[in-house]
Motif scaffolding. Structure first.
Motif, PDB file in Angstrom:
ATOM      1  N   ILE A 147       0.843  -1.201   0.000  1.00  0.00           N
ATOM      2  CA  ILE A 147       0.000   0.000   0.000  1.00  0.00           C
ATOM      3  C   ILE A 147       0.883   1.258   0.000  1.00  0.00           C
ATOM      4  CG2 ILE A 147      -1.679   1.342   1.342  1.00  0.00           C
ATOM      5  CD1 ILE A 147      -2.820  -1.404   2.304  1.00  0.00           C
ATOM      6  N   ALA A 148       1.951   1.215   0.785  1.00  0.00           N
ATOM      7  CA  ALA A 148       2.875   2.359   0.810  1.00  0.00           C
ATOM      8  C   ALA A 148       3.465   2.594  -0.581  1.00  0.00           C
ATOM      9  CB  ALA A 148       3.997   2.108   1.821  1.00  0.00           C
ATOM     10  N   ARG A 149       3.775   1.512  -1.266  1.00  0.00           N
ATOM     11  CA  ARG A 149       4.334   1.636  -2.620  1.00  0.00           C
ATOM     12  C   ARG A 149       3.342   2.317  -3.561  1.00  0.00           C
ATOM     13  NH1 ARG A 149       6.040  -3.746  -5.770  1.00  0.00           N
ATOM     14  NH2 ARG A 149       3.796  -4.071  -5.505  1.00  0.00           N
ATOM     15  N   ALA A 150       2.069   1.965  -3.421  1.00  0.00           N
ATOM     16  CA  ALA A 150       1.041   2.604  -4.252  1.00  0.00           C
ATOM     17  C   ALA A 150       0.907   4.089  -3.898  1.00  0.00           C
ATOM     18  CB  ALA A 150      -0.294   1.884  -4.081  1.00  0.00           C
ATOM     19  N   VAL A 151       0.857   4.385  -2.611  1.00  0.00           N
ATOM     20  CA  VAL A 151       0.659   5.765  -2.167  1.00  0.00           C
ATOM     21  C   VAL A 151       1.844   6.648  -2.571  1.00  0.00           C
ATOM     22  CG1 VAL A 151       0.456   7.247  -0.116  1.00  0.00           C
ATOM     23  CG2 VAL A 151      -0.834   5.099  -0.240  1.00  0.00           C
ATOM     24  N   ALA A 152       3.044   6.071  -2.544  1.00  0.00           N
ATOM     25  CA  ALA A 152       4.256   6.840  -2.850  1.00  0.00           C
ATOM     26  C   ALA A 152       4.198   7.449  -4.254  1.00  0.00           C
ATOM     27  CB  ALA A 152       5.498   5.953  -2.713  1.00  0.00           C
ATOM     28  N   LEU A 153       3.519   6.765  -5.142  1.00  0.00           N
ATOM     29  CA  LEU A 153       3.420   7.257  -6.521  1.00  0.00           C
ATOM     30  C   LEU A 153       2.483   8.461  -6.644  1.00  0.00           C
ATOM     31  CD1 LEU A 153       3.250   3.789  -8.287  1.00  0.00           C
ATOM     32  CD2 LEU A 153       5.194   5.376  -8.286  1.00  0.00           C
ATOM     33  N   ASN A 154       1.813   8.754  -5.543  1.00  0.00           N
ATOM     34  CA  ASN A 154       0.898   9.886  -5.498  1.00  0.00           C
ATOM     35  C   ASN A 154      -0.147   9.842  -6.622  1.00  0.00           C
ATOM     36  OD1 ASN A 154      -0.113  12.221  -4.407  1.00  0.00           O
ATOM     37  ND2 ASN A 154       1.243  13.559  -5.597  1.00  0.00           N
ATOM     38  N   PRO A 155      -0.794   8.685  -6.765  1.00  0.00           N
ATOM     39  CA  PRO A 155      -1.759   8.544  -7.858  1.00  0.00           C
ATOM     40  C   PRO A 155      -3.057   9.271  -7.542  1.00  0.00           C
ATOM     41  CG  PRO A 155      -1.853   6.609  -6.477  1.00  0.00           C
ATOM     42  CD  PRO A 155      -0.789   7.503  -5.887  1.00  0.00           C
ATOM     43  N   GLN A 156      -3.832   9.522  -8.575  1.00  0.00           N
ATOM     44  CA  GLN A 156      -5.154  10.137  -8.373  1.00  0.00           C
ATOM     45  C   GLN A 156      -6.126   9.109  -7.799  1.00  0.00           C
ATOM     46  OE1 GLN A 156      -5.548  13.279  -9.202  1.00  0.00           O
ATOM     47  NE2 GLN A 156      -4.370  13.770 -11.031  1.00  0.00           N
ATOM     48  N   VAL A 157      -5.864   7.830  -8.119  1.00  0.00           N
ATOM     49  CA  VAL A 157      -6.786   6.762  -7.753  1.00  0.00           C
ATOM     50  C   VAL A 157      -5.982   5.551  -7.282  1.00  0.00           C
ATOM     51  CG1 VAL A 157      -8.545   5.167  -8.653  1.00  0.00           C
ATOM     52  CG2 VAL A 157      -8.398   7.488  -9.578  1.00  0.00           C
ATOM     53  N   ILE A 158      -6.439   4.911  -6.190  1.00  0.00           N
ATOM     54  CA  ILE A 158      -5.833   3.629  -5.818  1.00  0.00           C
ATOM     55  C   ILE A 158      -6.878   2.534  -5.989  1.00  0.00           C
ATOM     56  CG2 ILE A 158      -4.555   2.321  -4.075  1.00  0.00           C
ATOM     57  CD1 ILE A 158      -3.665   4.857  -2.806  1.00  0.00           C
ATOM     58  N   LEU A 159      -6.463   1.467  -6.673  1.00  0.00           N
ATOM     59  CA  LEU A 159      -7.332   0.325  -6.941  1.00  0.00           C
ATOM     60  C   LEU A 159      -6.865  -0.834  -6.074  1.00  0.00           C
ATOM     61  CD1 LEU A 159      -7.074   0.582 -10.858  1.00  0.00           C
ATOM     62  CD2 LEU A 159      -8.906   1.519  -9.413  1.00  0.00           C
ATOM     63  N   PHE A 160      -7.739  -1.317  -5.208  1.00  0.00           N
ATOM     64  CA  PHE A 160      -7.390  -2.431  -4.317  1.00  0.00           C
ATOM     65  C   PHE A 160      -8.166  -3.674  -4.761  1.00  0.00           C
ATOM     66  CE2 PHE A 160      -5.328  -0.232  -0.726  1.00  0.00           C
ATOM     67  CZ  PHE A 160      -5.756   1.072  -0.901  1.00  0.00           C
ATOM     68  N   ASP A 161      -7.459  -4.757  -5.036  1.00  0.00           N
ATOM     69  CA  ASP A 161      -8.153  -6.003  -5.395  1.00  0.00           C
ATOM     70  C   ASP A 161      -8.034  -7.012  -4.259  1.00  0.00           C
ATOM     71  OD1 ASP A 161      -9.532  -7.987  -6.629  1.00  0.00           O
ATOM     72  OD2 ASP A 161      -8.155  -8.237  -8.320  1.00  0.00           O
ATOM     73  N   GLU A 162      -9.038  -7.077  -3.443  1.00  0.00           N
ATOM     74  CA  GLU A 162      -9.081  -7.979  -2.285  1.00  0.00           C
ATOM     75  C   GLU A 162      -7.798  -7.917  -1.453  1.00  0.00           C
ATOM     76  OE1 GLU A 162     -10.817 -11.790  -2.688  1.00  0.00           O
ATOM     77  OE2 GLU A 162     -11.969 -11.256  -4.460  1.00  0.00           O
ATOM     78  N   PRO A 163      -7.498  -6.744  -0.925  1.00  0.00           N
ATOM     79  CA  PRO A 163      -6.218  -6.543  -0.236  1.00  0.00           C
ATOM     80  C   PRO A 163      -6.030  -7.386   1.019  1.00  0.00           C
ATOM     81  CG  PRO A 163      -7.693  -4.685   0.158  1.00  0.00           C
ATOM     82  CD  PRO A 163      -8.333  -5.515  -0.923  1.00  0.00           C
ATOM     83  N   THR A 164      -7.109  -7.926   1.568  1.00  0.00           N
ATOM     84  CA  THR A 164      -6.946  -8.700   2.806  1.00  0.00           C
ATOM     85  C   THR A 164      -7.271 -10.182   2.634  1.00  0.00           C
ATOM     86  OG1 THR A 164      -9.213  -8.212   3.547  1.00  0.00           O
ATOM     87  CG2 THR A 164      -7.493  -6.694   4.246  1.00  0.00           C
ATOM     88  N   SER A 165      -7.568 -10.593   1.407  1.00  0.00           N
ATOM     89  CA  SER A 165      -8.032 -11.982   1.225  1.00  0.00           C
ATOM     90  C   SER A 165      -6.949 -13.030   1.440  1.00  0.00           C
ATOM     91  CB  SER A 165      -8.628 -12.166  -0.168  1.00  0.00           C
ATOM     92  OG  SER A 165      -9.808 -11.417  -0.273  1.00  0.00           O
TER      93      SER A 165
END
Ligand code: ADP
Ligand code: MG
Length: 243
Positions: free
Chosen positions: A150-168
């Motif tokens: 998740i930190a890696r995704a946030v670091a890119l400072n995207p407009q949108v984060i897409l999570f595909d079953e992050p806790t499954s």
């Protein structure tokens, strides 16, 4: 922030997404629920052209990609708008936690190493993983790996984060720590689409819940309404089964 128009995806004769139309506002948190095989992952993957749709148009921020006419530049631009978090983390196992986060910053965003390192450290602190920055993924728990991802995704400072079953893929005792990181992001008004089976999380965190079945959006609305007072038979049957 996102507009999806007439999106469809076939694999051969299998029509996985039939006709998806959707608009998501800046800062909105949308939870997507639905049975296995209903097309949830395919939908997320079409949004960033990890899968090429069969039909339809996708707009993210200021870029529209129409499947009947687009360039590689368009796809690149579309992809730069979002970041994805996968069920199985997809971390680079031969890189440390810090290097995993820096990779996208230096390679994709062309930010210099010193600056990349400081961004990475700051975000690792945010997800409470700074003490593990020099550790390799194999020495992390599932919950820790997902927090890094998740930190890696946030670091890119995207407009949108897409999570595909992050806790499954997590052991039950680690689900909470990951959901709480996502909940913190929701408070920062980052636009997020989250495919999840965690209905109580969807109820608490999402602004809107979408129920998908057999490649269409069957029902959507505020979480209370969709989860507690669904209108469609298919939604009722699904909720009765998972509750
Ligand atoms: P969900 O995420 O809701 O479980 P998916 O989007 O993964 O559903 O899959 C929807 C349907 O598409 C399933 O029937 C699945 O078998 C099929 N499917 C997914 N990816 C592929 C692929 N690359 N090739 C062929 N069929 C696929
Ligand atoms: Mg899936």
């Amino acid at each position: 922030m996102i507009r999806v128009q007439g999106l469809g995806k076939n694999y051969g004769d299998l029509e996985v997404l039939k006709q998806i139309d959707l608009e998501v506002s800046q800062g909105e948190v949308v939870a997507i629920i639905g049975p296995s095989g209903s097309g949830k992952s395919t939908f997320l993957r079409c949004l960033n052209y990890l899968e090429i749709p069969t039909k339809g148009k996708i707009t993210m921020d200021d870029i529209t990609v129409d499947v009947t006419k687009y360039s590689n530049e368009d796809i690149k631009k579309l992809r730069s708008k979002s970041a994805m978090v996968f069920q199985n983390f997809n971390l680079f196992n031969n890189k440390t936690v810090l290097e995993n986060i820096m990779e996208g910053l230096t390679i994709v965003k062309k930010i210099d190493k010193v600056k990349s390192k400081s961004i990475a450290e700051e975000i690792l602190t945010k997800v409470n993983m700074h003490q593990k920055q020099d550790v390799y993924p194999k020495n992390l728990s599932g919950g820790q790996k997902q927090r890094v991802s998740i930190a890696r995704a946030v670091a890119l400072n995207p407009q949108v984060i897409l999570f595909d079953e992050p806790t499954s893929a997590l052991d039950p005792e680690m689900v909470g720590e990951v959901l709480s990181v996502i909940q913190d992001l929701a408070k920062e008004h980052i636009t997020m689409l989250i495919v999840t089976h965690e209905l109580s999380f969807a109820r608490d965190v999402a602004d809107r819940v979408i129920f998908m079945d057999q490649g269409i959006i069957v029902e959507q609305g505020n979480p209370q309404k969709v989860l507690l007072n669904p209108q469609e038979e298919r939604t009722k049957a699904f909720l009765a089964n998972v509750a």
